[in-house]
Design a protein around this motif. Structure first.
Motif, PDB file in Angstrom:
ATOM      1  N   GLU A   1      -5.177 -68.320 -15.180  1.00 27.46           N
ATOM      2  CA  GLU A   1      -6.498 -68.048 -15.748  1.00 27.46           C
ATOM      3  C   GLU A   1      -6.576 -66.673 -16.416  1.00 27.46           C
ATOM      4  O   GLU A   1      -7.409 -66.436 -17.284  1.00 27.46           O
ATOM      5  CB  GLU A   1      -7.576 -68.149 -14.662  1.00 27.46           C
ATOM      6  N   ILE A   2      -5.703 -65.759 -16.001  1.00 26.28           N
ATOM      7  CA  ILE A   2      -5.709 -64.412 -16.575  1.00 26.28           C
ATOM      8  C   ILE A   2      -4.837 -64.341 -17.823  1.00 26.28           C
ATOM      9  O   ILE A   2      -5.063 -63.513 -18.705  1.00 26.28           O
ATOM     10  CB  ILE A   2      -5.238 -63.384 -15.517  1.00 26.28           C
TER      11      ILE A   2
ATOM     12  N   ASN B   1     -11.580 -55.364 -10.075  1.00 29.06           N
ATOM     13  CA  ASN B   1     -10.588 -54.545 -10.773  1.00 29.06           C
ATOM     14  C   ASN B   1      -9.311 -55.355 -10.966  1.00 29.06           C
ATOM     15  O   ASN B   1      -8.725 -55.862 -10.002  1.00 29.06           O
ATOM     16  CB  ASN B   1     -10.272 -53.274  -9.973  1.00 29.06           C
ATOM     17  N   MET B   2      -8.902 -55.481 -12.219  1.00 28.15           N
ATOM     18  CA  MET B   2      -7.649 -56.155 -12.531  1.00 28.15           C
ATOM     19  C   MET B   2      -6.707 -55.139 -13.165  1.00 28.15           C
ATOM     20  O   MET B   2      -7.135 -54.316 -13.982  1.00 28.15           O
ATOM     21  CB  MET B   2      -7.878 -57.314 -13.491  1.00 28.15           C
ATOM     22  N   GLY B   3      -5.443 -55.181 -12.781  1.00 22.72           N
ATOM     23  CA  GLY B   3      -4.518 -54.202 -13.336  1.00 22.72           C
ATOM     24  C   GLY B   3      -3.073 -54.612 -13.176  1.00 22.72           C
ATOM     25  O   GLY B   3      -2.761 -55.746 -12.812  1.00 22.72           O
ATOM     26  N   MET B   4      -2.184 -53.656 -13.474  1.00 15.35           N
ATOM     27  CA  MET B   4      -0.755 -53.952 -13.412  1.00 15.35           C
ATOM     28  C   MET B   4      -0.112 -53.269 -12.214  1.00 15.35           C
ATOM     29  O   MET B   4      -0.465 -52.147 -11.842  1.00 15.35           O
ATOM     30  CB  MET B   4      -0.053 -53.545 -14.705  1.00 15.35           C
ATOM     31  N   TYR B   5       0.844 -53.974 -11.643  1.00 20.61           N
ATOM     32  CA  TYR B   5       1.641 -53.482 -10.516  1.00 20.61           C
ATOM     33  C   TYR B   5       3.078 -53.290 -10.983  1.00 20.61           C
ATOM     34  O   TYR B   5       3.592 -54.063 -11.797  1.00 20.61           O
ATOM     35  CB  TYR B   5       1.639 -54.492  -9.374  1.00 20.61           C
ATOM     36  N   TRP B   6       3.749 -52.266 -10.438  1.00 20.74           N
ATOM     37  CA  TRP B   6       5.172 -52.076 -10.699  1.00 20.74           C
ATOM     38  C   TRP B   6       5.795 -51.401  -9.479  1.00 20.74           C
ATOM     39  O   TRP B   6       5.092 -50.869  -8.618  1.00 20.74           O
ATOM     40  CB  TRP B   6       5.413 -51.253 -11.963  1.00 20.74           C
ATOM     41  N   HIS B   7       7.126 -51.423  -9.432  1.00 17.07           N
ATOM     42  CA  HIS B   7       7.822 -50.849  -8.282  1.00 17.07           C
ATOM     43  C   HIS B   7       8.011 -49.350  -8.464  1.00 17.07           C
ATOM     44  O   HIS B   7       8.343 -48.879  -9.551  1.00 17.07           O
ATOM     45  CB  HIS B   7       9.180 -51.532  -8.081  1.00 17.07           C
TER      46      HIS B   7
ATOM     47  N   ILE C   1       0.418 -58.609 -13.199  1.00 18.21           N
ATOM     48  CA  ILE C   1      -0.975 -58.328 -13.556  1.00 18.21           C
ATOM     49  C   ILE C   1      -1.864 -59.230 -12.722  1.00 18.21           C
ATOM     50  O   ILE C   1      -1.754 -60.466 -12.784  1.00 18.21           O
ATOM     51  CB  ILE C   1      -1.230 -58.519 -15.061  1.00 18.21           C
ATOM     52  N   ASP C   2      -2.713 -58.621 -11.905  1.00 17.70           N
ATOM     53  CA  ASP C   2      -3.511 -59.389 -10.962  1.00 17.70           C
ATOM     54  C   ASP C   2      -4.688 -58.542 -10.485  1.00 17.70           C
ATOM     55  O   ASP C   2      -4.802 -57.360 -10.846  1.00 17.70           O
ATOM     56  CB  ASP C   2      -2.650 -59.821  -9.772  1.00 17.70           C
ATOM     57  N   LEU C   3      -5.527 -59.120  -9.631  1.00 14.40           N
ATOM     58  CA  LEU C   3      -6.633 -58.391  -9.039  1.00 14.40           C
ATOM     59  C   LEU C   3      -6.102 -57.303  -8.118  1.00 14.40           C
ATOM     60  O   LEU C   3      -5.010 -57.424  -7.544  1.00 14.40           O
ATOM     61  CB  LEU C   3      -7.538 -59.348  -8.249  1.00 14.40           C
ATOM     62  N   GLU C   4      -6.858 -56.241  -7.959  1.00 15.28           N
ATOM     63  CA  GLU C   4      -6.424 -55.104  -7.154  1.00 15.28           C
ATOM     64  C   GLU C   4      -6.355 -55.463  -5.676  1.00 15.28           C
ATOM     65  O   GLU C   4      -7.261 -56.084  -5.124  1.00 15.28           O
ATOM     66  CB  GLU C   4      -7.371 -53.918  -7.355  1.00 15.28           C
ATOM     67  N   GLN C   5      -5.260 -55.064  -5.050  1.00 18.59           N
ATOM     68  CA  GLN C   5      -5.085 -55.209  -3.611  1.00 18.59           C
ATOM     69  C   GLN C   5      -4.050 -54.183  -3.161  1.00 18.59           C
ATOM     70  O   GLN C   5      -3.328 -53.612  -3.973  1.00 18.59           O
ATOM     71  CB  GLN C   5      -4.632 -56.618  -3.236  1.00 18.59           C
ATOM     72  N   VAL C   6      -3.959 -53.934  -1.867  1.00 19.47           N
ATOM     73  CA  VAL C   6      -3.002 -52.974  -1.333  1.00 19.47           C
ATOM     74  C   VAL C   6      -1.706 -53.703  -1.007  1.00 19.47           C
ATOM     75  O   VAL C   6      -1.696 -54.645  -0.223  1.00 19.47           O
ATOM     76  CB  VAL C   6      -3.555 -52.286  -0.062  1.00 19.47           C
TER      77      VAL C   6
END
Length: 305
Positions: free
Chosen positions: A117-118, A278-284, A162-167
């Motif tokens: 959906e995103i 909040n939607m954003g990008m995650y990386w290592h 790229i997904d919703l914000e989470q820890v």
């Protein structure tokens, strides 16, 4: 490894017999517990990785890794030397890489894991932006598997998620790209908190089970709603809305513009105050200073600024 710290002199002649290229492989196998995954990260064949590991075993006179239950488990010596080797390689990398300038045309590929959906909100903008630098760049939109986000980023199966914000832990970095809010779609012509909570709802989620994020927020206010249908896609939910005049669909506002909304459906603000999304990008974290990765990260940030 105390001798490394206490030895005052270095025998430079000894490096003639040391193949330093074997040590990135050691780090990759140690962290991935897999020769095939290590080979993928280093862009070499599995056969080449296996032969290189054999050479390192002979050089260090230790098995280094033992296969158990389909995983490569480190030996006591491997556990002992891993921190020192990684620190040494990071030092060499930090000395060498800052003097190299990343050319945008060298960005040959971009792999992003994203929810279905995103995807329409993200990929058209990415393609248009990055083709300015390299018209032949290859894009890969990979189905998001939330259970394996950390593993996929660590193994570099994807450049970003790229997904919703989470820890996701200290090894995974996050940057917000879009702030969104929920709206309500329905055939009904009026909206209030009472109407919203009393009406039948459609929930959308790719997960088999689990509380929807909207319901999590509602429960914190000690409120609840009745979900009569849970489906995987908003397009499906919109079709069902046409059949149920009183039904409601709660969805992010930014997604609405990428869907075909029939004229019989109305859009309202949610009559219950819910937090922004909040939607954003995650990386290592290990790729924080990588020149290619930093370039891609900065350009993605510009797209959604």
């Amino acid at each position: 490894m105390n001798y490394i710290h206490h030895k005052a002199t270095m025998d430079l002649r000894a490096f003639h017999g040391i193949d330093i290229n074997l040590y990135p492989l050691f780090i990759a196998v140690f962290e991935q517990k897999s020769i095939s995954k290590a080979a993928h990260i280093l862009s070499i064949t599995q056969s080449a990785a296996s032969h290189a590991l054999q050479r390192l075993r002979r050089q260090l006179q230790d098995d280094l890794f033992v296969r158990t239950s389909a995983k490569m488990q480190p030996t006591p010596l491997a556990e002992q030397i891993y921190p020192e080797i990684k620190r040494a390689l990071i030092t060499i990398q930090n000395i060498s890489i800052p003097h190299q300038v990343f050319e945008p045309k060298a960005a040959q590929s971009l792999k992003i894991a994203v929810h279905d959906e995103i995807e329409p909100m993200v990929f058209p903008k990415l393609v248009a932006h990055f083709q300015q630098f390299n018209p032949e760049i290859q894009f890969s939109s990979i189905k998001l598997d939330r259970k394996n986000i950390i593993a996929d980023l660590a193994a570099q199966q994807v450049d970003f998620v790229i997904d919703l914000e989470q820890v996701l832990g200290e090894k995974i970095k996050f940057e917000r790209l879009i702030q969104d809010q929920f709206v309500v779609c329905t055939q009904q012509t009026e909206m209030s908190e009472h109407i919203y909570l009393a009406s039948p709802h459609i929930g959308v989620s790719s997960r088999r089970t689990g509380v929807l994020i909207e319901d999590l927020y509602l429960s914190r206010k000690q409120l609840s709603r009745q979900i009569f249908l849970r489906c995987q896609h908003y397009s499906t939910a919109l079709q069902v809305l046409q059949q149920y005049p009183t039904a409601m669909l709660t969805l992010p506002q930014n997604i609405v513009s990428h869907l075909q909304i029939e004229h019989t459906l109305n859009i309202f603000n949610v009559p219950v105050k819910l937090p922004h999304i909040n939607m954003g990008m995650y990386w290592h974290k290990d790729l924080e200073e990588n020149k290619r990765h930093r370039f891609l990260r900065n350009e993605i940030s510009k797209i959604f600024a």
